[in-house]
Enzyme design. Structure first.
Site, PDB file in Angstrom:
ATOM      1  CE1 TYR A  17       2.721  -6.090  14.792  1.00 37.87           C
ATOM      2  CE2 TYR A  17       3.913  -6.621  16.807  1.00 37.87           C
ATOM      3  CZ  TYR A  17       3.750  -6.748  15.431  1.00 37.87           C
ATOM      4  OH  TYR A  17       4.624  -7.532  14.710  1.00 37.87           O
ATOM      5  CE  LYS A  62      -3.390   2.321   3.010  1.00 33.76           C
ATOM      6  NZ  LYS A  62      -4.116   2.235   4.296  1.00 33.76           N
ATOM      7  CB  THR A  91       5.400 -10.909  16.058  1.00 29.56           C
ATOM      8  OG1 THR A  91       6.010 -10.533  17.282  1.00 29.56           O
ATOM      9  CG2 THR A  91       3.895 -10.749  16.255  1.00 29.56           C
ATOM     10  CG  ASP A  92       8.900 -12.787  19.864  1.00 25.40           C
ATOM     11  OD1 ASP A  92       8.386 -11.712  19.476  1.00 25.40           O
ATOM     12  OD2 ASP A  92      10.008 -12.843  20.438  1.00 25.40           O
ATOM     13  CD  GLU A  93       6.084  -7.548  19.902  1.00 21.94           C
ATOM     14  OE1 GLU A  93       5.175  -6.845  20.361  1.00 21.94           O
ATOM     15  OE2 GLU A  93       7.073  -7.078  19.306  1.00 21.94           O
ATOM     16  CE  LYS A 145       1.906 -10.182  12.471  1.00 22.61           C
ATOM     17  NZ  LYS A 145       2.056 -10.053  10.989  1.00 22.61           N
TER      18      LYS A 145
HETATM   19  P1  NAD Z   1       7.082  -2.511   8.467  1.00 24.44           P
HETATM   20  O1  NAD Z   1       6.125  -1.697   9.265  1.00 24.44           O
HETATM   21  O2  NAD Z   1       8.488  -2.021   8.301  1.00 24.44           O
HETATM   22  O3  NAD Z   1       6.511  -2.702   6.980  1.00 24.44           O
HETATM   23  C1  NAD Z   1       5.176  -3.019   6.746  1.00 24.44           C
HETATM   24  C2  NAD Z   1       4.918  -2.927   5.247  1.00 24.44           C
HETATM   25  O4  NAD Z   1       3.541  -3.307   5.024  1.00 24.44           O
HETATM   26  C3  NAD Z   1       5.095  -1.535   4.664  1.00 24.44           C
HETATM   27  O5  NAD Z   1       5.766  -1.606   3.429  1.00 24.44           O
HETATM   28  C4  NAD Z   1       3.664  -1.038   4.477  1.00 24.44           C
HETATM   29  O6  NAD Z   1       3.528  -0.097   3.422  1.00 24.44           O
HETATM   30  C5  NAD Z   1       2.942  -2.343   4.175  1.00 24.44           C
HETATM   31  N1  NAD Z   1       1.499  -2.254   4.513  1.00 24.44           N
HETATM   32  C6  NAD Z   1       0.962  -1.820   5.676  1.00 24.44           C
HETATM   33  N2  NAD Z   1      -0.397  -1.850   5.594  1.00 24.44           N
HETATM   34  C7  NAD Z   1      -0.694  -2.330   4.353  1.00 24.44           C
HETATM   35  C8  NAD Z   1      -1.915  -2.597   3.677  1.00 24.44           C
HETATM   36  N3  NAD Z   1      -3.109  -2.347   4.249  1.00 24.44           N
HETATM   37  N4  NAD Z   1      -1.863  -3.102   2.421  1.00 24.44           N
HETATM   38  C9  NAD Z   1      -0.655  -3.361   1.826  1.00 24.44           C
HETATM   39  N5  NAD Z   1       0.523  -3.093   2.422  1.00 24.44           N
HETATM   40  C10 NAD Z   1       0.514  -2.586   3.662  1.00 24.44           C
HETATM   41  O7  NAD Z   1       7.050  -3.978   9.094  1.00 24.44           O
HETATM   42  P2  NAD Z   1       8.237  -5.033   9.244  1.00 24.44           P
HETATM   43  O8  NAD Z   1       9.012  -4.721  10.463  1.00 24.44           O
HETATM   44  O9  NAD Z   1       8.920  -5.171   7.926  1.00 24.44           O
HETATM   45  O10 NAD Z   1       7.398  -6.351   9.551  1.00 24.44           O
HETATM   46  C11 NAD Z   1       6.963  -7.201   8.491  1.00 24.44           C
HETATM   47  C12 NAD Z   1       6.182  -8.351   9.086  1.00 24.44           C
HETATM   48  O11 NAD Z   1       7.010  -9.074   9.986  1.00 24.44           O
HETATM   49  C13 NAD Z   1       4.950  -7.916   9.901  1.00 24.44           C
HETATM   50  O12 NAD Z   1       3.905  -8.800   9.624  1.00 24.44           O
HETATM   51  C14 NAD Z   1       5.410  -8.040  11.349  1.00 24.44           C
HETATM   52  O13 NAD Z   1       4.315  -8.325  12.193  1.00 24.44           O
HETATM   53  C15 NAD Z   1       6.373  -9.202  11.260  1.00 24.44           C
HETATM   54  N6  NAD Z   1       7.464  -9.224  12.261  1.00 24.44           N
HETATM   55  C16 NAD Z   1       8.253  -8.134  12.429  1.00 24.44           C
HETATM   56  C17 NAD Z   1       9.307  -8.192  13.338  1.00 24.44           C
HETATM   57  C18 NAD Z   1      10.241  -7.021  13.539  1.00 24.44           C
HETATM   58  O14 NAD Z   1      11.099  -7.057  14.438  1.00 24.44           O
HETATM   59  N7  NAD Z   1      10.157  -5.982  12.738  1.00 24.44           N
HETATM   60  C19 NAD Z   1       9.534  -9.362  14.081  1.00 24.44           C
HETATM   61  C20 NAD Z   1       8.684 -10.467  13.871  1.00 24.44           C
HETATM   62  C21 NAD Z   1       7.657 -10.382  12.939  1.00 24.44           C
HETATM   63  P1  TYD Z   2      10.474  -1.810  19.526  1.00 25.23           P
HETATM   64  O1  TYD Z   2      11.646  -1.614  18.632  1.00 25.23           O
HETATM   65  O2  TYD Z   2       9.342  -0.841  19.461  1.00 25.23           O
HETATM   66  O3  TYD Z   2       9.982  -3.307  19.318  1.00 25.23           O
HETATM   67  P2  TYD Z   2       8.879  -4.164  20.161  1.00 25.23           P
HETATM   68  O4  TYD Z   2       8.091  -3.245  21.005  1.00 25.23           O
HETATM   69  O5  TYD Z   2       8.063  -4.775  19.079  1.00 25.23           O
HETATM   70  O6  TYD Z   2       9.674  -5.161  20.959  1.00 25.23           O
HETATM   71  O7  TYD Z   2      10.995  -1.820  21.040  1.00 25.23           O
HETATM   72  C1  TYD Z   2      12.015  -2.717  21.458  1.00 25.23           C
HETATM   73  C2  TYD Z   2      12.203  -2.506  22.958  1.00 25.23           C
HETATM   74  O8  TYD Z   2      12.747  -1.205  23.171  1.00 25.23           O
HETATM   75  C3  TYD Z   2      10.906  -2.540  23.751  1.00 25.23           C
HETATM   76  O9  TYD Z   2      11.151  -3.158  25.017  1.00 25.23           O
HETATM   77  C4  TYD Z   2      10.552  -1.071  23.943  1.00 25.23           C
HETATM   78  C5  TYD Z   2      11.896  -0.393  23.989  1.00 25.23           C
HETATM   79  N1  TYD Z   2      11.954   0.981  23.455  1.00 25.23           N
HETATM   80  C6  TYD Z   2      12.577   1.998  24.183  1.00 25.23           C
HETATM   81  O10 TYD Z   2      13.044   1.782  25.310  1.00 25.23           O
HETATM   82  N2  TYD Z   2      12.634   3.245  23.612  1.00 25.23           N
HETATM   83  C7  TYD Z   2      12.114   3.522  22.381  1.00 25.23           C
HETATM   84  O11 TYD Z   2      12.164   4.701  21.922  1.00 25.23           O
HETATM   85  C8  TYD Z   2      11.496   2.470  21.646  1.00 25.23           C
HETATM   86  C9  TYD Z   2      10.898   2.718  20.292  1.00 25.23           C
HETATM   87  C10 TYD Z   2      11.443   1.206  22.208  1.00 25.23           C
END
Ligand code: NAD
Ligand code: TYD
Length: 351
Positions: A155, A35, A130-132, A159
């Site tokens: 969030y 998107k 995610t593990d969350e 998920k």
């Molecule tokens: P991100 O927020 O960086 O990217 C999300 C992407 O999805 C963006 O490109 C956005 O434009 C697109 N998007 C959002 N809403 C949309 C919609 N309605 N239609 C089409 N596209 C849309 O996320 P990320 O960190 O790359 O995470 C990707 C996936 O991995 C997610 O499902 C997240 O739950 C999962 N995940 C992330 C982490 C992490 O540490 N980042 C860890 C475990 C799992």
């Molecule tokens: P984040 O990167 O938001 O990932 P998630 O909440 O999905 O684990 O945060 C990682 C950890 O860092 C989380 O325990 C929250 C903490 N955090 C801070 O202490 N300061 C910050 O500005 C942010 C964004 C996160």
């Protein structure tokens, strides 16, 4: 596997996945469906635009007609679903988009697969989760694939909802699916609202480093391309209906992570380490802040032979160097929308 539809390929993990696999797999066509929300950045996949095996479609997965039309146009045999609203703090301020994209968007994709794949042989829907979803650990134990779901934030609840839908489409309609539940990722192209890029950029700009609470919450960190390799391994070799936990066995308290980043940024950018650490500022804790995440990745390691290649130290050095080398990307993602949200969020955080 001949044509893979990737959702969210302009986000952090999706872009790393595409940059990693599109050049390596010329016989597979990748269709990136995104998107382009505030978190989706076409610059992150700009180097793929001229490749024959790469296509981009701007699609909101909440629009079921458009999802169906995109399926009909490209006829993928594999879907890897990354697209999501992904930031816990944003989900606390505005949960609605999380339910819409993460739950209804996933429903639309599952239903497109169910109705448009007339034969499920050779097909696969892979859900990136995610593990969350498992909630919070105390000092003891790790998340297993059998750990009951107990999400804390809007969030993680959204998920969890999407994971349940994926399993239901497998059990009810026999759709071939796999799910990966991964721990926190870090690496290039991560949007500067998550812990690691915020810290790197703020150290460089000599701005305060906001650490929630006492900084003692623990996350289990994994370098993003290790996660991408795990996803590809599961898509290719994982059994349908199965879930695999992915993690780097790399637990760190947040304060330790921030101190390490201070030291690495200072070393690579020639800054004073002590002055960098002095920027650490403890701020009001996140509501419902999960204390600890830790993954037991035995299943994917023993059954599918995956293991991470990077350590925290090697991965973090690569990550910091990438942010130092890519200031144009950082400027590009700092759109008006992002700044407005950051101003609002930071102005509500007490010291
Ligand atoms: P991100 O927020 O960086 O990217 C999300 C992407 O999805 C963006 O490109 C956005 O434009 C697109 N998007 C959002 N809403 C949309 C919609 N309605 N239609 C089409 N596209 C849309 O996320 P990320 O960190 O790359 O995470 C990707 C996936 O991995 C997610 O499902 C997240 O739950 C999962 N995940 C992330 C982490 C992490 O540490 N980042 C860890 C475990 C799992
Ligand atoms: P984040 O990167 O938001 O990932 P998630 O909440 O999905 O684990 O945060 C990682 C950890 O860092 C989380 O325990 C929250 C903490 N955090 C801070 O202490 N300061 C910050 O500005 C942010 C964004 C996160």
């Amino acid at each position: 596997m001949k044509k893979i539809l990737i959702t969210g390929g302009c986000g952090f993990i999706g872009a790393n996945f595409l940059n990693h696999f599109v050049p390596k797999m010329p016989n597979v066509t990748f269709v990136n469906v995104d998107k382009l929300t505030y978190a989706g950045n076409p610059l992150s996949v700009a180097s793929l635009e001229s490749r024959q095996n790469y296509h981009f479609e701007q699609v909101d997965i909440c629009d079921s007609d458009l999802v169906v039309a995109t399926f009909e146009k490209h006829q993928p045999d594999t879907v890897i679903h990354f697209a999501a609203e992904s930031h816990v703090d944003r989900s606390i301020h505005g949960p609605r988009d999380f339910v819409l994209t993460n739950v209804v968007g996933t429903l639309n994709l599952l239903d497109a697969c169910r109705t448009l794949w007339t034969d499920f042989a050779g097909k696969r829907f892979h859900h990136v989760s995610t593990d969350e979803v498992y909630g919070s650990l105390t000092d003891e134990g790790k998340f297993l694939e059998t750990t009951p779901y107990d999400p804390s934030s809007p969030y993680s609840a959204s998920k969890a909802g999407s994971d349940h839908l994926v399993r239901a489409w497998n059990r009810t309609y026999k759709l071939p699916v796999t799910i990966t539940n991964c721990s926190n990722n870090y690496g290039p192209y991560q949007f500067p609202e998550k812990l690691i890029p915020i810290m790197i950029i703020n150290i460089l700009e000599r701005k305060p480093l906001p650490v929630y609470g006492k900084g003692l919450n623990v996350r289990d960190w994994l370098y993003v391309t290790d996660h991408c390799d795990a996803i590809m391994t599961v898509v290719q070799n994982g059994a349908s209906g199965e879930t695999y936990n992915i993690g780097g066995n790399c637990e760190r308290a947040n304060i330790e992570v921030v101190q390490t980043i201070c030291d690495i940024v200072s070393e690579l950018a020639n800054l004073d380490k002590g002055e960098s650490r002095d920027l650490i500022t403890y701020v009001t804790d996140r509501p419902g802040h999960d204390f600890r995440y830790a993954i037991d990745a035995t299943k994917v390691k023993t059954e599918l032979g995956w293991s991470p290649k990077e350590t925290f130290e090697t991965g973090m050095k690569k990550t910091v160097q990438w942010y130092l080398d890519n200031t144009a990307w950082i400027d590009g993602v700092r759109s008006g929308k992002y700044r407005d949200w950051m101003d609002k969020n930071y102005s509500q955080r007490g010291k």
